[in-house]
Each structure stands twice: as C-alpha cells, then as structure tokens.
Design a protein around this motif. Structure first.
Motif, PDB file in Angstrom:
ATOM      1  N   HIS A  30       0.070   6.882   6.724  1.00  0.00           N
ATOM      2  CA  HIS A  30       1.442   6.385   6.527  1.00  0.00           C
ATOM      3  C   HIS A  30       1.971   6.787   5.150  1.00  0.00           C
ATOM      4  CE1 HIS A  30       1.669   4.012  10.175  1.00  0.00           C
ATOM      5  NE2 HIS A  30       0.521   3.439   9.899  1.00  0.00           N
ATOM      6  N   SER A  72      -3.982   3.727   6.741  1.00  0.00           N
ATOM      7  CA  SER A  72      -2.849   3.500   5.845  1.00  0.00           C
ATOM      8  C   SER A  72      -2.509   4.745   5.032  1.00  0.00           C
ATOM      9  CB  SER A  72      -3.142   2.329   4.911  1.00  0.00           C
ATOM     10  OG  SER A  72      -4.285   2.605   4.111  1.00  0.00           O
ATOM     11  N   HIS A 123       4.259   2.479  12.311  1.00  0.00           N
ATOM     12  CA  HIS A 123       4.189   1.200  11.605  1.00  0.00           C
ATOM     13  C   HIS A 123       4.363   0.041  12.578  1.00  0.00           C
ATOM     14  CE1 HIS A 123       3.592   0.970   7.343  1.00  0.00           C
ATOM     15  NE2 HIS A 123       4.335   2.039   7.118  1.00  0.00           N
ATOM     16  N   PRO A 128       0.825  -1.220   0.000  1.00  0.00           N
ATOM     17  CA  PRO A 128       0.000   0.000   0.000  1.00  0.00           C
ATOM     18  C   PRO A 128       0.856   1.266   0.000  1.00  0.00           C
ATOM     19  CG  PRO A 128       0.130  -0.874   2.214  1.00  0.00           C
ATOM     20  CD  PRO A 128       0.889  -1.838   1.330  1.00  0.00           C
ATOM     21  N   HIS A 129       1.823   1.317  -0.906  1.00  0.00           N
ATOM     22  CA  HIS A 129       2.711   2.474  -1.002  1.00  0.00           C
ATOM     23  C   HIS A 129       3.082   2.684  -2.464  1.00  0.00           C
ATOM     24  CE1 HIS A 129       3.658   3.642   3.162  1.00  0.00           C
ATOM     25  NE2 HIS A 129       3.492   2.363   3.448  1.00  0.00           N
ATOM     26  N   ALA A 185       6.188  -2.147   5.392  1.00  0.00           N
ATOM     27  CA  ALA A 185       5.010  -2.636   4.673  1.00  0.00           C
ATOM     28  C   ALA A 185       5.279  -3.991   4.034  1.00  0.00           C
ATOM     29  CB  ALA A 185       4.601  -1.613   3.616  1.00  0.00           C
TER      30      ALA A 185
END
Length: 251
Positions: free
Chosen positions: A214, A211, A203, A116-117, A124
């Motif tokens: 982050h 999320s 995290h 999810p980045h 992650a």
C-alpha cells in the motif's frame, strides 16, 4: 494545450508538496507526530488536488478530441477564456471532497495512533478509529466511483469520438500525427488512475496485501507520477524538445 499542461503541473506540484514536506520533517528532523487538525488539513488538500488533477485529465481528453476531430476550429473552440472557465469548474468540483476530511473529526481514537504511511492517508486514518466508521468507508467509496468513475466515462466518450474521427482520416501521415497527440495523455492516465484505484480498493476489500505494498503504491501515485509526467509530455511535444535542445546547446 499549454494552459492545461500548466494546470496539470501545478496540481502535481501541490500534491507532492503536501506529502514531501511532512515526510522530510519525519526523516530529517524526527518530527513523527502530527495534530488531528494538521492531519485533516493534509487529507483535504490531497483530496482537493486529486479531484482537480482528475478533472484536468478529462479536459485534456476533450482537448485531444478537438485537436484531432476539428483542428481548423481548435483555436476558436478552446479559447483562453474557455480554458479558464473549465479550470474554475475543476476547482469548484474538487470542493465536493470537503465533507470527507470533516467526517474524520467525529471519530474517536482510543489507542496508539500510528499511521503506516509517510502522510495522513484517509483510509489508514479511518482504520485506526475504534468508533463507527461505515459512513467514512462509504463516503470514500462513493467519491472514488462517482468522481473518478465519471471522469473515466467522460474520457472514454472523448476517446470514442477520437476513434471515430481517426477512422475518417485517410492520410497515413495524419494517422501518425493523431496517434502521437493521444499517446502522452494515455500514458499519464495509466500512471495516475491505476495505482490510485488499486490502493483505494485494496484498502477497503483486501486484508491479505502487505502494508508496504500500500505504501509503495500511494507513494508511486503521489511522488513518482508527477516526476514522469513532465518527461512524458516533454518527449512527446515537439516544442518542448526544441526548447530543451536550444537551452542545452547554449550551456
């Protein structure tokens, strides 16, 4: 000072490039997948350049102390050769980040691996594993507190010496000049360390933060900070302002 600013700019360009190139491939061409080796390579360079960046900020704090505490010997203390040696030490120390990405290779990934980045963020990636990840979490925390923690301690010691030298100065004009020397460095430190530490700690210890928070914080550190740092130093450094004014008038 200019050599340190150059090294700082180069590391920030490297950090942003590691993220932006893959992000552009995702958004422009739809290349949403990445191999494990590619992911580990990206993490290594991010860790490596982040370590160099932090070490350069420590060196810049020492530079501020010499400029304020012993300005007459500034050129003899911080020679080009000595700055080059300090830069080499920064690079060698950053190699200590190498085991972190390599530890990811031993982890099994048993289900759909969706990060999810916009890039391979270490924590992650660790969260996606269905294997034993305690070693990875511990390594991440130890690196964060040992490397960044030690850097902050050294920066604090440098500023303690700066305050001591500042209190010995009687001239108000010199007070303002000394304060102006440190302002840009303090702003850059706040922009660099705050989102990095917050993202790492949340995290690991917080499950309640969404999320997207982050993602915003990591992109703020990796993409927005390198944009504002040159502006901060450009505004605070007289020589930079004069050069910009000179070339602007030519146009």
């Amino acid at each position: 000072m200019y050599l340190l600013l150059c090294m700082l700019a180069l590391t920030e360009i490297g950090i942003s490039t590691c993220v932006v190139l893959k992000a552009l491939c995702i958004f422009w061409f739809g290349f949403k997948s990445i191999t494990m080796d590619g992911c580990i390579t990206q993490i290594f360079f991010l860790y490596f350049l982040t370590g160099v960046h932090s070490a350069i900020l420590v060196t810049m704090a020492f530079d501020c102390y010499v400029a304020i505490g012993d300005p007459l010997r500034y050129a003899t203390i911080l020679t080009n050769a000595r700055i080059a040696k300090l830069g080499l030490v920064c690079f060698i120390r950053a190699v200590l980040f190498l085991p972190g990405p390599l530890l990811l290779q031993r982890l099994p990934f048993c289900f759909n691996c969706i990060i999810p980045h916009t890039y391979c963020e270490h924590n992650a990636v660790v969260k996606m594993s269905c294997g034993y990840t305690r070693v990875n979490w511990m390594y991440s925390l130890v690196i964060t507190f040992v490397i960044i923690g030690l850097d902050l301690i050294f920066i604090g010691l440098s500023y303690g010496l700066i305050i001591r030298a500042f209190l010995r100065i009687s001239s108000k004009k010199t007070h303002w000049k000394a304060l102006n020397t440190c302002t840009a460095h303090i702003c850059v430190m706040l922009m660099s360390y705050t989102p990095n530490l917050f993202s790492t700690l949340t995290h690991r210890f917080s499950q309640d933060i969404a999320s997207h928070i982050h993602i915003i914080l990591t992109n703020l550190y990796l993409l927005v900070t390198p944009i504002f740092n040159p502006i901060i130093y450009g505004v605070k450094t007289r020589e930079f302002r004069e050069k910009v004014r000179k070339y602007t008038c030519r146009m």
